[in-house]
Design a protein around this motif. Structure first.
Motif, mmCIF file in Angstrom:
data_model
loop_
_atom_site.group_PDB
_atom_site.id
_atom_site.type_symbol
_atom_site.label_atom_id
_atom_site.label_comp_id
_atom_site.label_asym_id
_atom_site.label_seq_id
_atom_site.Cartn_x
_atom_site.Cartn_y
_atom_site.Cartn_z
ATOM 1 N N GLY A 33 0.804 -1.216 0.000
ATOM 2 C CA GLY A 33 0.000 0.000 0.000
ATOM 3 C C GLY A 33 0.837 1.266 0.000
ATOM 4 N N LEU A 34 1.946 1.272 -0.746
ATOM 5 C CA LEU A 34 2.867 2.402 -0.734
ATOM 6 C C LEU A 34 2.796 3.196 -2.035
ATOM 7 C CD1 LEU A 34 6.059 0.641 0.706
ATOM 8 C CD2 LEU A 34 4.319 1.913 1.978
ATOM 9 N N ARG A 35 3.190 4.461 -1.958
ATOM 10 C CA ARG A 35 3.402 5.312 -3.132
ATOM 11 C C ARG A 35 4.891 5.639 -3.191
ATOM 12 N NH1 ARG A 35 -0.976 8.055 -5.355
ATOM 13 N NH2 ARG A 35 0.379 9.808 -5.889
ATOM 14 N N VAL A 36 5.489 5.399 -4.348
ATOM 15 C CA VAL A 36 6.937 5.591 -4.475
ATOM 16 C C VAL A 36 7.225 6.634 -5.551
ATOM 17 C CG1 VAL A 36 7.423 3.237 -3.725
ATOM 18 C CG2 VAL A 36 7.185 3.731 -6.169
ATOM 19 N N ARG A 37 8.440 7.173 -5.483
ATOM 20 C CA ARG A 37 8.879 8.169 -6.461
ATOM 21 C C ARG A 37 9.957 7.545 -7.344
ATOM 22 N NH1 ARG A 37 12.720 12.581 -5.861
ATOM 23 N NH2 ARG A 37 12.838 12.089 -3.635
ATOM 24 N N VAL A 38 9.707 7.526 -8.645
ATOM 25 C CA VAL A 38 10.629 6.892 -9.594
ATOM 26 C C VAL A 38 11.564 7.946 -10.181
ATOM 27 C CG1 VAL A 38 10.834 5.529 -11.709
ATOM 28 C CG2 VAL A 38 8.919 5.123 -10.133
ATOM 29 N N ALA A 39 12.857 7.773 -9.977
ATOM 30 C CA ALA A 39 13.852 8.684 -10.556
ATOM 31 C C ALA A 39 14.195 8.295 -11.981
ATOM 32 C CB ALA A 39 15.119 8.689 -9.701
ATOM 33 N N ALA A 40 14.216 6.994 -12.265
ATOM 34 C CA ALA A 40 14.570 6.524 -13.610
ATOM 35 C C ALA A 40 14.058 5.113 -13.810
ATOM 36 C CB ALA A 40 16.087 6.567 -13.812
ATOM 37 N N GLU A 41 13.673 4.831 -15.053
ATOM 38 C CA GLU A 41 13.321 3.474 -15.473
ATOM 39 C C GLU A 41 14.316 3.067 -16.552
ATOM 40 O OE1 GLU A 41 9.317 3.184 -16.768
ATOM 41 O OE2 GLU A 41 8.450 3.816 -14.845
ATOM 42 N N VAL A 42 15.006 1.948 -16.344
ATOM 43 C CA VAL A 42 16.126 1.576 -17.213
ATOM 44 C C VAL A 42 16.001 0.104 -17.600
ATOM 45 C CG1 VAL A 42 18.634 1.584 -17.443
ATOM 46 C CG2 VAL A 42 17.546 3.204 -15.908
ATOM 47 N N ASP A 43 16.246 -0.192 -18.875
ATOM 48 C CA ASP A 43 16.174 -1.586 -19.308
ATOM 49 C C ASP A 43 17.548 -2.241 -19.393
ATOM 50 O OD1 ASP A 43 17.309 -0.482 -21.539
ATOM 51 O OD2 ASP A 43 15.775 -1.168 -22.953
#
Length: 298
Positions: free
Chosen positions: A215-225
């Motif tokens: 039940g958390l809200r997170v902050r994404v700095a980067a999405e990397v493959d």
């Protein structure tokens, strides 16, 4: 059985190296029909088709790949004979062709291949690319094995054999300045920016499910493959990375990065994908046999 006709074999070898009948005929100064006849005679003697046509391309069959590898050894032996008699000693080398998903951990790849990399008479050729490209190359006998982190679908048309070779836990990893003070898993996930795999990743799917359960809200700095890029972003302190520790094992050992929490019920599985073949590359046994397990992730 009559002895192998080495003229036929040399013609086949030349066409296999060139990949084109017309160009090979021009280089050898023979007619295209004469070249085709010589190869057909070799196929008749061996009892196997050596090429299949795809449009204008000539592709090796499985038997063709085996014949080509032997031809390489045979004609390399001739070069070795000349080199030896002229005072230059060259050793024959066995070859393993490996395909690896471009985004796969380099540390894992090296660990998996280490049993062969230490052999002086073995050459390992590694190609990277997408899963679709690598599986196509495996099916065309241009690769002996493909390394991926998601097992490809298997059906009658594509009978891949996916060998699960390692499973790694996934952790929160960052610089000591960012996460050295610790904290609960929930507090870190909500407090720190995160460097995550992209949505297509099995790790990301599992991570998103974990966040939902908590039940958390997170902050994404980067999405990397790409695992190498995730490693760099973690080192640059862009955020806390969600990665298997093997990806950053050197940084963990040096203290440049630290592992603070192992994520529950979240792991990445590595697979070695092969095809069932009548003539498998014998070098694969050293990598896939059970007693090799445990060496891949050291």
């Amino acid at each position: 059985m009559a002895g192998l006709n080495y003229n036929h074999l040399r013609y086949f070898w030349a066409v296999a190296r060139e990949g084109n009948l017309t160009r090979t005929a021009e280089k050898l100064l023979v007619s295209q029909s004469a070249l085709s006849i010589q190869i057909k005679k070799l196929e008749t003697q061996l009892g196997h088709d050596l090429f299949e046509r795809t449009g204008r391309q000539l592709l090796l069959t499985e038997a063709g790949r085996i014949a080509f590898d032997h031809a390489e050894t045979i004609f390399a032996g001739g070069a070795e004979l000349l080199a030896t008699l002229n005072g230059r000693r060259e050793e024959r080398r066995s070859i393993l062709r490996v395909g690896a998903l471009a985004t796969l951990s380099r540390n894992f790849q090296i660990g998996f291949l280490r049993p062969l990399l230490s052999r002086e008479n073995v050459e390992v050729i590694v190609r990277s690319g997408t899963t679709a490209y690598l599986l196509q190359s495996l099916e065309a006998h241009r690769l002996d094995v493909v390394l991926v982190n998601v097992a490809p679908p298997r059906d009658a048309a594509t009978p891949w054999i996916s060998h699960p070779i390692a499973e790694q836990p996934v952790s929160l990893i960052g610089t000591p300045a960012r996460i050295g003070k610790g904290g609960t898993l929930a507090s870190l996930l909500t407090r720190e920016p995160l460097v995550l795999p992209t949505m297509e990743s099995s790790v990301r799917i599992g991570f998103d499910a974990l966040i939902d359960r908590m039940g958390l809200r997170v902050r994404v700095a980067a999405e990397v493959d790409d695992m190498a890029m995730m490693r760099l972003l973690a080192r640059e302190d862009i955020g806390v990375a969600v990665v298997p520790p093997i990806v950053v094992k050197d940084e963990l050992a040096s203290g440049l990065l630290v592992e603070v929490h192992q994520l529950p019920q979240l792991s990445e599985t590595f697979f070695a994908v092969t095809l069932k073949r009548r003539f498998p590359n014998p070098l694969l046994r050293a990598l896939l046999e059970p007693d090799a397990a445990g060496e891949w992730l050291e």
